[in-house]
Scaffold this motif. Structure first.
Motif, PDB file in Angstrom:
ATOM      1  N   ARG A  65       0.816  -1.214   0.000  1.00 31.63           N
ATOM      2  CA  ARG A  65       0.000   0.000   0.000  1.00 31.63           C
ATOM      3  C   ARG A  65       0.853   1.269   0.000  1.00 31.63           C
ATOM      4  O   ARG A  65       0.588   2.216  -0.725  1.00 31.63           O
ATOM      5  N   PHE A  66       1.921   1.288   0.828  1.00 33.76           N
ATOM      6  CA  PHE A  66       2.707   2.528   0.886  1.00 33.76           C
ATOM      7  C   PHE A  66       3.479   2.764  -0.406  1.00 33.76           C
ATOM      8  O   PHE A  66       3.719   3.888  -0.793  1.00 33.76           O
ATOM      9  N   MET A  67       3.816   1.665  -1.106  1.00 33.36           N
ATOM     10  CA  MET A  67       4.481   1.861  -2.403  1.00 33.36           C
ATOM     11  C   MET A  67       3.502   2.480  -3.410  1.00 33.36           C
ATOM     12  O   MET A  67       3.880   3.300  -4.240  1.00 33.36           O
ATOM     13  N   HIS A  68       2.222   2.077  -3.325  1.00 37.57           N
ATOM     14  CA  HIS A  68       1.222   2.686  -4.207  1.00 37.57           C
ATOM     15  C   HIS A  68       1.147   4.192  -3.947  1.00 37.57           C
ATOM     16  O   HIS A  68       1.026   4.996  -4.862  1.00 37.57           O
ATOM     17  N   GLU A  69       1.236   4.577  -2.674  1.00 37.58           N
ATOM     18  CA  GLU A  69       1.179   6.003  -2.334  1.00 37.58           C
ATOM     19  C   GLU A  69       2.420   6.742  -2.852  1.00 37.58           C
ATOM     20  O   GLU A  69       2.320   7.835  -3.391  1.00 37.58           O
ATOM     21  N   LEU A  70       3.574   6.119  -2.719  1.00 38.60           N
ATOM     22  CA  LEU A  70       4.821   6.767  -3.166  1.00 38.60           C
ATOM     23  C   LEU A  70       4.898   6.899  -4.693  1.00 38.60           C
ATOM     24  O   LEU A  70       5.644   7.724  -5.211  1.00 38.60           O
ATOM     25  N   THR A  71       4.139   6.064  -5.405  1.00 43.06           N
ATOM     26  CA  THR A  71       4.200   6.114  -6.879  1.00 43.06           C
ATOM     27  C   THR A  71       2.937   6.748  -7.475  1.00 43.06           C
ATOM     28  O   THR A  71       2.637   6.547  -8.645  1.00 43.06           O
ATOM     29  N   ALA A  72       2.211   7.506  -6.661  1.00 41.74           N
ATOM     30  CA  ALA A  72       0.957   8.097  -7.134  1.00 41.74           C
ATOM     31  C   ALA A  72       1.154   9.408  -7.898  1.00 41.74           C
ATOM     32  O   ALA A  72       0.201   9.967  -8.436  1.00 41.74           O
ATOM     33  N   THR A  73       2.386   9.923  -7.909  1.00 39.71           N
ATOM     34  CA  THR A  73       2.660  11.134  -8.678  1.00 39.71           C
ATOM     35  C   THR A  73       3.634  10.794  -9.812  1.00 39.71           C
ATOM     36  O   THR A  73       4.328   9.767  -9.745  1.00 39.71           O
ATOM     37  N   LYS A  74       3.678  11.660 -10.828  1.00 43.85           N
ATOM     38  CA  LYS A  74       4.594  11.429 -11.949  1.00 43.85           C
ATOM     39  C   LYS A  74       6.035  11.328 -11.446  1.00 43.85           C
ATOM     40  O   LYS A  74       6.794  10.450 -11.834  1.00 43.85           O
ATOM     41  N   LYS A  75       6.393  12.279 -10.565  1.00 43.87           N
ATOM     42  CA  LYS A  75       7.768  12.304 -10.050  1.00 43.87           C
ATOM     43  C   LYS A  75       8.074  11.025  -9.273  1.00 43.87           C
ATOM     44  O   LYS A  75       9.115  10.398  -9.470  1.00 43.87           O
ATOM     45  N   GLY A  76       7.146  10.624  -8.395  1.00 46.21           N
ATOM     46  CA  GLY A  76       7.352   9.426  -7.578  1.00 46.21           C
ATOM     47  C   GLY A  76       7.438   8.175  -8.436  1.00 46.21           C
ATOM     48  O   GLY A  76       8.283   7.308  -8.213  1.00 46.21           O
ATOM     49  N   LEU A  77       6.562   8.085  -9.440  1.00 45.57           N
ATOM     50  CA  LEU A  77       6.525   6.911 -10.309  1.00 45.57           C
ATOM     51  C   LEU A  77       7.810   6.782 -11.130  1.00 45.57           C
ATOM     52  O   LEU A  77       8.404   5.702 -11.221  1.00 45.57           O
ATOM     53  N   GLN A  78       8.249   7.910 -11.702  1.00 47.52           N
ATOM     54  CA  GLN A  78       9.462   7.866 -12.525  1.00 47.52           C
ATOM     55  C   GLN A  78      10.686   7.539 -11.659  1.00 47.52           C
ATOM     56  O   GLN A  78      11.525   6.729 -12.048  1.00 47.52           O
ATOM     57  N   LEU A  79      10.740   8.174 -10.490  1.00 46.24           N
ATOM     58  CA  LEU A  79      11.887   7.927  -9.617  1.00 46.24           C
ATOM     59  C   LEU A  79      11.899   6.478  -9.120  1.00 46.24           C
ATOM     60  O   LEU A  79      12.956   5.829  -9.078  1.00 46.24           O
ATOM     61  N   ALA A  80      10.720   5.953  -8.770  1.00 46.92           N
ATOM     62  CA  ALA A  80      10.644   4.560  -8.304  1.00 46.92           C
ATOM     63  C   ALA A  80      11.109   3.607  -9.410  1.00 46.92           C
ATOM     64  O   ALA A  80      11.834   2.642  -9.147  1.00 46.92           O
ATOM     65  N   THR A  81      10.722   3.891 -10.654  1.00 46.57           N
ATOM     66  CA  THR A  81      11.140   3.047 -11.780  1.00 46.57           C
ATOM     67  C   THR A  81      12.661   3.092 -11.933  1.00 46.57           C
ATOM     68  O   THR A  81      13.318   2.058 -12.087  1.00 46.57           O
ATOM     69  N   GLU A  82      13.202   4.298 -11.858  1.00 52.75           N
ATOM     70  CA  GLU A  82      14.656   4.451 -11.996  1.00 52.75           C
ATOM     71  C   GLU A  82      15.407   3.725 -10.874  1.00 52.75           C
ATOM     72  O   GLU A  82      16.403   3.041 -11.119  1.00 52.75           O
ATOM     73  N   LEU A  83      14.884   3.871  -9.642  1.00 50.06           N
ATOM     74  CA  LEU A  83      15.558   3.229  -8.500  1.00 50.06           C
ATOM     75  C   LEU A  83      15.478   1.713  -8.583  1.00 50.06           C
ATOM     76  O   LEU A  83      16.436   0.999  -8.262  1.00 50.06           O
ATOM     77  N   ALA A  84      14.323   1.192  -9.037  1.00 49.62           N
ATOM     78  CA  ALA A  84      14.167  -0.267  -9.152  1.00 49.62           C
ATOM     79  C   ALA A  84      15.177  -0.811 -10.163  1.00 49.62           C
ATOM     80  O   ALA A  84      15.872  -1.802  -9.892  1.00 49.62           O
ATOM     81  N   ILE A  85      15.297  -0.144 -11.317  1.00 48.85           N
ATOM     82  CA  ILE A  85      16.251  -0.607 -12.339  1.00 48.85           C
ATOM     83  C   ILE A  85      17.675  -0.500 -11.809  1.00 48.85           C
ATOM     84  O   ILE A  85      18.491  -1.408 -11.987  1.00 48.85           O
ATOM     85  N   ARG A  86      17.960   0.603 -11.126  1.00 47.24           N
ATOM     86  CA  ARG A  86      19.295   0.788 -10.559  1.00 47.24           C
ATOM     87  C   ARG A  86      19.629  -0.332  -9.564  1.00 47.24           C
ATOM     88  O   ARG A  86      20.740  -0.874  -9.570  1.00 47.24           O
ATOM     89  N   ASP A  87      18.642  -0.701  -8.733  1.00 47.76           N
ATOM     90  CA  ASP A  87      18.881  -1.775  -7.754  1.00 47.76           C
ATOM     91  C   ASP A  87      19.194  -3.103  -8.445  1.00 47.76           C
ATOM     92  O   ASP A  87      20.070  -3.844  -8.013  1.00 47.76           O
ATOM     93  N   PHE A  88      18.469  -3.406  -9.525  1.00 45.21           N
ATOM     94  CA  PHE A  88      18.744  -4.653 -10.246  1.00 45.21           C
ATOM     95  C   PHE A  88      20.112  -4.589 -10.942  1.00 45.21           C
ATOM     96  O   PHE A  88      20.855  -5.570 -10.949  1.00 45.21           O
ATOM     97  N   ALA A  89      20.425  -3.426 -11.519  1.00 43.06           N
ATOM     98  CA  ALA A  89      21.721  -3.282 -12.203  1.00 43.06           C
ATOM     99  C   ALA A  89      22.875  -3.461 -11.208  1.00 43.06           C
ATOM    100  O   ALA A  89      23.901  -4.052 -11.530  1.00 43.06           O
ATOM    101  N   LYS A  90      22.678  -2.980  -9.973  1.00 41.47           N
ATOM    102  CA  LYS A  90      23.708  -3.131  -8.929  1.00 41.47           C
ATOM    103  C   LYS A  90      23.989  -4.601  -8.639  1.00 41.47           C
ATOM    104  O   LYS A  90      25.095  -4.972  -8.277  1.00 41.47           O
TER     105      LYS A  90
END
Ligand SMILES: [Zn+2]
Length: 209
Positions: A65-90
């Motif tokens: 639920r809290f991840m849904h809240e953090l990704t409810a804005t354009k900025k949050g959604l784009q940043l979450a996508t970038e961070l997820a990819i970065r974590d996998f790349a690491k």
């Protein structure tokens, strides 16, 4: 070299990554700090919520639920996508299949939600050495009409983002919805060259599969 580093350095493929479930704890905190500030009430609340105790299936969905809240804005959604990819790349993931359910809110339509994710993927791929594919998820707890809308969005955007959009995922709370009702929509996706990834029979309720 110790075992942890050896495993981290091995090239990997990740075929089962839900966007909202893919950020490591540190990245979730980073996302929250970026959106609300280091000393915000949201950050304090999040730190309490992030203590995961194993829990049961219902508690697990509550944690999303809290991840849904953090990704409810354009900025949050784009940043979450970038961070997820970065974590996998690491972790030296070289091929990633990311999946997410298009969500409509006051800031964006479902199509805009998907475009925001796609833009973030395109931007991050230029920085990280990783190939990222996107599957749009059908939430089985929602209506068949909504599922068809998701398939239509994938078909509309597939030509523009043919290197990224690879298919449709069927997921969500297995206690809700009925797999059989979604078969025509899934067949439509497959007939139009979208690959399918299905979650089914996750719990023993034969009438729902
Ligand atoms: Zn899954």
């Amino acid at each position: 070299m110790d075992t942890t580093n050896f495993i981290r350095m091995m090239p990997k493929i990740e075929l089962h990554a839900h966007l909202n479930g893919s950020l490591c704890t540190k990245s979730i905190e980073e996302l929250c700090e970026e959106l609300y500030g280091v000393n915000s009430n949201e950050k304090v609340l999040l730190s309490k919520e992030l203590v995961f105790d194993g829990g049961n299936l219902d508690q697990c969905f509550l944690k999303f639920r809290f991840m849904h809240e953090l990704t409810a804005t354009k900025k949050g959604l784009q940043l979450a996508t970038e961070l997820a990819i970065r974590d996998f790349a690491k972790d030296n993931v070289i091929y990633l299949e990311l999946r997410t359910t298009p969500k409509k809110n006051s800031e964006m339509s479902k199509e805009e939600y998907v475009k925001n994710v796609l833009e973030a993927i395109e931007r991050t791929k230029k920085i990280e050495s990783i190939h990222v594919s996107l599957l749009l998820s059908i939430d089985r707890s929602k209506s068949v009409a909504e599922a068809e809308e998701t398939v239509n969005i994938a078909l509309q955007l597939k030509n523009t983002y043919k290197d990224i959009i690879s298919g449709i995922d069927f997921s969500g709370n297995p206690k809700l919805g009925n797999f059989m009702h979604f078969i025509p929509v899934l067949e439509k996706a497959r007939k139009n060259d979208l690959k399918l990834a299905l979650h089914c029979a996750e719990i023993h309720v034969p009438c729902r599969i």
